[in-house]
Design an enzyme around this catalytic site. Structure first.
Site, PDB file in Angstrom:
ATOM      1  N   GLY A  59      35.163  30.944  44.537  1.00 48.54           N
ATOM      2  CA  GLY A  59      34.007  30.107  44.837  1.00 48.54           C
ATOM      3  C   GLY A  59      32.830  30.942  45.319  1.00 48.54           C
TER       4      GLY A  59
ATOM      5  N   GLY B 109      31.218  32.435  36.340  1.00 49.86           N
ATOM      6  CA  GLY B 109      31.505  33.615  35.521  1.00 49.86           C
ATOM      7  C   GLY B 109      31.974  34.836  36.289  1.00 49.86           C
ATOM      8  CE  LYS B 110      34.074  33.519  42.005  1.00 51.92           C
ATOM      9  NZ  LYS B 110      33.769  32.173  41.478  1.00 51.92           N
TER      10      LYS B 110
ATOM     11  CB  THR C 250      43.035  27.441  44.862  1.00 48.58           C
ATOM     12  OG1 THR C 250      41.685  27.489  44.396  1.00 48.58           O
ATOM     13  CG2 THR C 250      43.100  28.014  46.279  1.00 48.58           C
TER      14      THR C 250
ATOM     15  CE  LYS D 201      40.695  33.652  41.565  1.00 49.16           C
ATOM     16  NZ  LYS D 201      39.226  33.707  41.506  1.00 49.16           N
TER      17      LYS D 201
ATOM     18  CG  ASP E 125      40.687  32.833  37.177  1.00 52.05           C
ATOM     19  OD1 ASP E 125      40.759  32.422  36.002  1.00 52.05           O
ATOM     20  OD2 ASP E 125      40.000  32.256  38.056  1.00 52.05           O
TER      21      ASP E 125
ATOM     22  N   GLY F 212      33.017  28.560  38.780  1.00 54.10           N
ATOM     23  CA  GLY F 212      32.726  28.447  37.357  1.00 54.10           C
ATOM     24  C   GLY F 212      31.448  29.109  36.900  1.00 54.10           C
TER      25      GLY F 212
ATOM     26  N   GLY G 153      36.209  37.277  44.301  1.00 53.79           N
ATOM     27  CA  GLY G 153      36.339  36.252  45.324  1.00 53.79           C
ATOM     28  C   GLY G 153      36.704  34.908  44.730  1.00 53.79           C
TER      29      GLY G 153
END
Length: 242
Positions: free
Chosen positions: A124, A20-21, A47, A43, A60, A18, A122
């Site tokens: 996390g 902002g990737k 999950t 990506k 995403d 969370g 990625g």
């Protein structure tokens, strides 16, 4: 890769979930697209996918594809999808699956063959487990592309940022820069105001972009009216030979 050499791919990692990737990855992809450059996005593991009539929806990944104007299949962009909002290793174990790292590498290589540049997001942080003994940092090392570390300027983020940098340096991964993402409305407190100077001084890694709080990401990045916001163009120019 020597210092100053441009890359044809970049891995976007973060100090956690969370931060902002996805916004950074999509913004860079959009900056390349608006210059009529073919850009692939990936990506590798998603999950927390939504379910639509029993079909997993990697939100995403779809956002990245819209930003890049990508027509690649969902399976190529995201070879592993799970509904559980957990680390890839935990989500895969719930289904008695071992994530195939070679499949991820094959998908990445195919995207590299199709496009001029590839943006990989990625999941996390750098020590999130993909398998029992293979972490996000190991995946970055395997793909052999530089990395951008996305962080936020909140109280406590110096620790998270420095731990992530230490891990990447220990793995001898080329860290191209840090992006500070104001992924939520800030208060302008002392920690936020001094974060950039502190982290650059402590890490000797440049902050290559600071993103303001963005309320409507789809309008800013993906719409026809604003295909690529100026704030991502500088980041793209810093990273790529365009």
């Amino acid at each position: 890769m020597s210092k100053g050499e441009k890359t044809r791919g970049i891995f976007i990692t973060g100090t956690g979930t969370g931060v902002g990737k996805t916004v950074v990855a999509a913004g860079i992809a959009a900056a390349l697209r608006v210059r009529d450059i073919s850009v692939g996005v990936m990506k590798p593991v998603h999950t927390g996918c939504m379910l639509d009539n029993e079909r997993l929806v990697p939100e995403d990944s779809l956002f990245l594809a819209r930003a890049a104007g990508s027509k690649d299949s969902e399976e190529l962009i995201t070879p592993f999808m799970f509904k559980e909002p957990a680390a890839p290793y935990a989500a895969a174990r719930e289904h008695n699956i071992v994530i195939d790292i070679n499949k991820i590498a094959d998908c990445f290589n195919e995207l590299c063959r199709r496009h001029d540049y590839v943006i990989v997001e990625g999941i996390g942080g750098v020590l999130v487990p993909v398998t029992k003994d293979f972490f996000v940092a190991d995946l970055i090392k395997l793909l052999n592309i530089p990395v951008i570390l996305v962080t936020r300027p909140d109280l406590g983020s110096i620790n998270h940022t420095m731990l992530s940098i230490h891990c990447l340096k220990t793995k001898k991964i080329n860290l191209s820069g840090i992006v500070i993402s104001n992924c939520r409305a800030g208060s302008g407190n002392f920690a936020e105001k001094t974060f950039q100077d502190t982290i650059e001084t402590l890490s000797d890694i440049p902050v290559i972009g600071t993103l303001p709080y963005i309320t409507d990401l789809n309008m800013l990045i993906c719409s026809d009216a604003m295909k690529s916001p100026d704030l991502f163009l500088k980041i793209a120019d810093t990273l790529f030979d365009i």
